[in-house]
Design a protein around this motif. Structure first.
Motif, PDB file in Angstrom:
ATOM      1  N   ARG A 174      11.532  57.725 -38.578  1.00  0.00           N
ATOM      2  CA  ARG A 174      10.204  57.863 -39.185  1.00  0.00           C
ATOM      3  C   ARG A 174       9.150  57.380 -38.208  1.00  0.00           C
ATOM      4  NH1 ARG A 174      14.289  54.945 -41.407  1.00  0.00           N
ATOM      5  NH2 ARG A 174      15.225  55.955 -43.218  1.00  0.00           N
ATOM      6  N   ALA A 175       7.915  57.851 -38.382  1.00  0.00           N
ATOM      7  CA  ALA A 175       6.816  57.367 -37.542  1.00  0.00           C
ATOM      8  C   ALA A 175       6.231  56.083 -38.131  1.00  0.00           C
ATOM      9  CB  ALA A 175       5.743  58.440 -37.401  1.00  0.00           C
ATOM     10  N   ILE A 176       5.694  56.168 -39.349  1.00  0.00           N
ATOM     11  CA  ILE A 176       5.090  55.025 -40.039  1.00  0.00           C
ATOM     12  C   ILE A 176       5.850  54.806 -41.343  1.00  0.00           C
ATOM     13  CG2 ILE A 176       2.997  54.037 -41.002  1.00  0.00           C
ATOM     14  CD1 ILE A 176       2.785  54.560 -37.995  1.00  0.00           C
ATOM     15  N   ARG A 177       6.230  53.556 -41.612  1.00  0.00           N
ATOM     16  CA  ARG A 177       7.038  53.281 -42.804  1.00  0.00           C
ATOM     17  C   ARG A 177       6.669  51.941 -43.429  1.00  0.00           C
ATOM     18  NH1 ARG A 177      13.638  52.304 -42.874  1.00  0.00           N
ATOM     19  NH2 ARG A 177      13.981  52.738 -45.086  1.00  0.00           N
ATOM     20  N   ILE A 178       6.594  51.926 -44.757  1.00  0.00           N
ATOM     21  CA  ILE A 178       6.482  50.678 -45.518  1.00  0.00           C
ATOM     22  C   ILE A 178       7.663  50.621 -46.457  1.00  0.00           C
ATOM     23  CG2 ILE A 178       5.128  49.355 -47.184  1.00  0.00           C
ATOM     24  CD1 ILE A 178       2.614  50.672 -46.030  1.00  0.00           C
ATOM     25  N   LYS A 179       8.418  49.515 -46.430  1.00  0.00           N
ATOM     26  CA  LYS A 179       9.610  49.400 -47.270  1.00  0.00           C
ATOM     27  C   LYS A 179       9.623  48.044 -47.970  1.00  0.00           C
ATOM     28  CE  LYS A 179      12.353  48.298 -43.110  1.00  0.00           C
ATOM     29  NZ  LYS A 179      13.619  48.506 -42.377  1.00  0.00           N
ATOM     30  N   VAL A 184       6.395  52.302 -36.325  1.00  0.00           N
ATOM     31  CA  VAL A 184       5.761  51.076 -36.823  1.00  0.00           C
ATOM     32  C   VAL A 184       6.112  50.958 -38.292  1.00  0.00           C
ATOM     33  CG1 VAL A 184       3.621  49.834 -37.240  1.00  0.00           C
ATOM     34  CG2 VAL A 184       3.889  51.166 -35.139  1.00  0.00           C
ATOM     35  N   VAL A 185       6.758  49.847 -38.629  1.00  0.00           N
ATOM     36  CA  VAL A 185       7.319  49.638 -39.962  1.00  0.00           C
ATOM     37  C   VAL A 185       6.764  48.334 -40.531  1.00  0.00           C
ATOM     38  CG1 VAL A 185       9.472  49.256 -41.246  1.00  0.00           C
ATOM     39  CG2 VAL A 185       9.424  50.871 -39.326  1.00  0.00           C
ATOM     40  N   ILE A 186       6.572  48.309 -41.841  1.00  0.00           N
ATOM     41  CA  ILE A 186       6.184  47.077 -42.541  1.00  0.00           C
ATOM     42  C   ILE A 186       7.258  46.796 -43.572  1.00  0.00           C
ATOM     43  CG2 ILE A 186       4.448  45.977 -43.979  1.00  0.00           C
ATOM     44  CD1 ILE A 186       2.392  47.861 -42.680  1.00  0.00           C
ATOM     45  N   GLY A 233      17.873  49.923 -31.434  1.00  0.00           N
ATOM     46  CA  GLY A 233      18.897  50.255 -32.413  1.00  0.00           C
ATOM     47  C   GLY A 233      18.435  50.103 -33.840  1.00  0.00           C
ATOM     48  N   ASP A 234      17.214  49.628 -34.036  1.00  0.00           N
ATOM     49  CA  ASP A 234      16.642  49.475 -35.380  1.00  0.00           C
ATOM     50  C   ASP A 234      15.155  49.794 -35.275  1.00  0.00           C
ATOM     51  OD1 ASP A 234      16.043  48.486 -38.092  1.00  0.00           O
ATOM     52  OD2 ASP A 234      17.993  47.511 -37.985  1.00  0.00           O
ATOM     53  N   ASP A 235      14.310  49.189 -36.096  1.00  0.00           N
ATOM     54  CA  ASP A 235      12.885  49.500 -36.048  1.00  0.00           C
ATOM     55  C   ASP A 235      12.288  49.113 -34.696  1.00  0.00           C
ATOM     56  OD1 ASP A 235      12.832  50.407 -38.719  1.00  0.00           O
ATOM     57  OD2 ASP A 235      12.647  48.350 -39.444  1.00  0.00           O
ATOM     58  N   CYS A 236      11.396  49.964 -34.185  1.00  0.00           N
ATOM     59  CA  CYS A 236      10.708  49.631 -32.937  1.00  0.00           C
ATOM     60  C   CYS A 236       9.803  48.414 -33.143  1.00  0.00           C
ATOM     61  CB  CYS A 236       9.905  50.831 -32.452  1.00  0.00           C
ATOM     62  SG  CYS A 236      10.934  52.238 -31.967  1.00  0.00           S
ATOM     63  N   ILE A 237       8.909  48.503 -34.114  1.00  0.00           N
ATOM     64  CA  ILE A 237       8.083  47.364 -34.527  1.00  0.00           C
ATOM     65  C   ILE A 237       8.240  47.229 -36.032  1.00  0.00           C
ATOM     66  CG2 ILE A 237       5.727  46.481 -34.776  1.00  0.00           C
ATOM     67  CD1 ILE A 237       5.013  48.029 -32.216  1.00  0.00           C
ATOM     68  N   LYS A 247       6.413  57.236 -44.639  1.00  0.00           N
ATOM     69  CA  LYS A 247       7.254  56.893 -45.784  1.00  0.00           C
ATOM     70  C   LYS A 247       6.797  55.570 -46.387  1.00  0.00           C
ATOM     71  CE  LYS A 247      11.993  56.594 -47.484  1.00  0.00           C
ATOM     72  NZ  LYS A 247      13.448  56.760 -47.155  1.00  0.00           N
ATOM     73  N   LEU A 248       6.464  55.606 -47.677  1.00  0.00           N
ATOM     74  CA  LEU A 248       6.003  54.433 -48.413  1.00  0.00           C
ATOM     75  C   LEU A 248       6.930  54.259 -49.611  1.00  0.00           C
ATOM     76  CD1 LEU A 248       2.227  55.480 -48.421  1.00  0.00           C
ATOM     77  CD2 LEU A 248       3.423  54.167 -46.669  1.00  0.00           C
ATOM     78  N   ASN A 249       7.763  53.239 -49.584  1.00  0.00           N
ATOM     79  CA  ASN A 249       8.866  53.149 -50.536  1.00  0.00           C
ATOM     80  C   ASN A 249       8.921  51.780 -51.199  1.00  0.00           C
ATOM     81  OD1 ASN A 249      11.242  53.453 -51.940  1.00  0.00           O
ATOM     82  ND2 ASN A 249      12.567  53.440 -50.140  1.00  0.00           N
TER      83      ASN A 249
END
Length: 481
Positions: free
Chosen positions: A359-364, A332-334, A294-298, A392-394
């Motif tokens: 998204r596939a790869i994300r930095i927030k 995969v999110v950071i 329901g939220d980020d996978c990793i 996405k790099l935000n």
């Protein structure tokens, strides 16, 4: 006066030493260059350095300690008796036989492997009183709060294994309603984590430097517990289990080093149901797993705002291999709880595909979080459908109201290689930085993205390299500015 023969000897010695030094320096420089140009060699070194769990060949069946597999009898005491005796005798396997076992919080001890048989299911109680107050963390802020469902603190050589099921039993009639989300059963007048005395009070305590021991929450504060949390542990394993219906974050290594998560299936669509959140942790391997969340996978973390800067332990050497991501806010999110920074993340050979994957790869991050996020390497991804964008790099992440401060983040050195995307969503790359701190050194190599609305959205980005990269069948040129 030095004799001529001694002068000649000294020159020979000097020239020999100089030659050795130059050669040695050249070798070191070559080695550094090689490692820089091929970061995957560093990943291999990390993998080789991680110690494996090992347990005594002794079995402690929870049924021998009074457990009843009827799905109704509370077995908390039986679990703890088995675990304590196992640990006291030097460790081994605490066996959960086939059947349904209801329990409150389970506390692991060093040298204990909690092992579920294939048709074993642990049902976790829905009574908050069955989760005593412990030192834990909630959304990146340390706190005294409800115990995670499975918890270990300052333990070494621990595991949860087997092909059985861990069932948090959470839904919109219990834990999830605490989120304050209307999609999860909340209505006006029902207490939740969003009440003025709850989440924001904890964040304010951390900003003011209140000691963790005095941040006492629990009953009446509605901050949901994590599912499995290994806190300040070393040498840990979670293997093969299926985890469903979690109250909150699901796999949460915090200040933990040398942990392997292998073959785990996570299927939980509640609020804040991140699949795996390594926080302040190092040498973490997540492989052969499936995340449907329901939220980020990793989501790789390192603390929120002042608390993250207080702890100041970056998460690093995080390796994700051969995983499948289905539903989720990101594959995969950071971030966003990222104040202590993250570096050396390696993602390879993963499949991401769902119309409900944003998204596939994300930095927030943002200027309240800050943090240095660098050296993120991704290769060999097969992406079916993502809703918003591939990368996405935000630096302007904002979900809880005003999220601006004086801690300008850094994002640099992000690489995607050998990535195929069938349905890319709105943007291939969405990157936003500050003029004083641009997103820097982004590389897409051998990337093919189809059916995407726009090639990119870029603001304050420096040095984005497109190498043999095609978006909507058109080759994309690099941007240097």
């Amino acid at each position: 006066m030095i004799p001529a023969k001694n002068l000649k000897f000294n020159w020979i010695v000097f020239l020999t030493a100089l030659t050795i030094a130059v050669v040695s320096c050249a070798k070191k420089t070559s080695s550094i260059t090689t490692n820089a140009s091929n970061p995957w060699k560093k990943m291999d070194l990390v993998l080789k350095s991680i110690p494996q769990t090992h347990f005594e060949d002794k079995v402690y069946n929870i049924n021998d300690f009074g457990a009843v597999a009827d799905g109704k009898t509370l077995n908390t005491e039986a679990f703890q008796k088995a675990i304590k005796q196992c640990a006291a005798n030097g460790g081994g396997q605490v066996l959960v036989p086939n059947g349904k076992y209801l329990t409150g919080a389970i506390y692991l001890e060093s040298n204990v492997n909690l092992h579920l048989q294939d048709n074993a299911e642990i049902l976790f109680s829905l009574n908050p009183k069955d989760y005593p107050i412990v030192h834990t963390s909630w959304e990146g802020t340390e706190v005294m709060n409800y115990s995670p469902l499975i918890y270990a603190k300052n333990k070494t050589n621990i595991a949860v294994t087997g092909k059985g099921t861990l069932n948090g039993q959470a839904d919109s009639t219990n834990w999830w309603i605490w989120s304050g989300g209307k999609n999860y059963g909340w209505k006006k007048g029902i207490p939740s984590q969003n009440d003025p005395t709850n989440r924001e009070v904890l964040v304010d305590m951390a900003e003011k430097g209140v000691p963790v021991a005095e941040r006492i929450f629990g009953e009446g504060r509605y901050l949901r517990p994590n599912f499995i949390e290994f806190f300040e542990c070393n040498t840990a394993l979670i293997k093969d289990v299926t985890i469903i219906n979690s109250p909150f974050w699901i796999l949460h290594p915090i200040k933990t080093n040398n942990m392997i998560i292998d073959g785990v299936t996570v299927n939980s669509h509640g609020p804040n149901n991140d699949g795996c959140d390594p926080e302040y942790s190092q040498n973490i391997v997540i492989k052969n797993c499936t995340f449907n969340t329901g939220d980020d996978c990793i989501a790789i973390k390192s603390g929120r705002d002042a608390d993250g800067r207080r702890v100041a332990i970056p998460s690093k050497n995080i390796i994700v291999q051969n995983c499948k991501m289905i539903d989720g806010h990101g594959g995969v999110v950071i971030g966003s709880e990222i104040s202590a920074g993250v570096n050396n993340v390696f993602v390879e050979n993963c499949v991401m595909d769902s119309p409900n994957l944003d998204r596939a790869i994300r930095i927030k991050t943002n200027s309240k979080r800050g943090g240095v996020i660098e050296d993120i390497f991704v290769r060999n991804l097969e992406v079916g459908t993502v809703k918003e964008c591939v990368l996405k790099l935000n630096m302007f992440y904002n979900v809880y109201g005003s999220q601006t401060g004086n801690f300008i983040p850094t994002i640099r050195n992000v690489s995607l290689e050998n990535v195929n995307v069938k349905n890319g969503g709105k943007y291939s790359v969405w990157a936003e930085g500050y003029a004083a701190s641009p997103v820097e050194n982004i590389t897409l190599k051998n990337v093919k993205i189809q059916k995407v609305d726009s090639v990119y959205l870029l603001k304050n980005v420096k040095n984005i390299n497109f190498i043999n990269t095609y978006i909507n069948e058109k080759k994309v040129e690099s941007i240097k500015h």
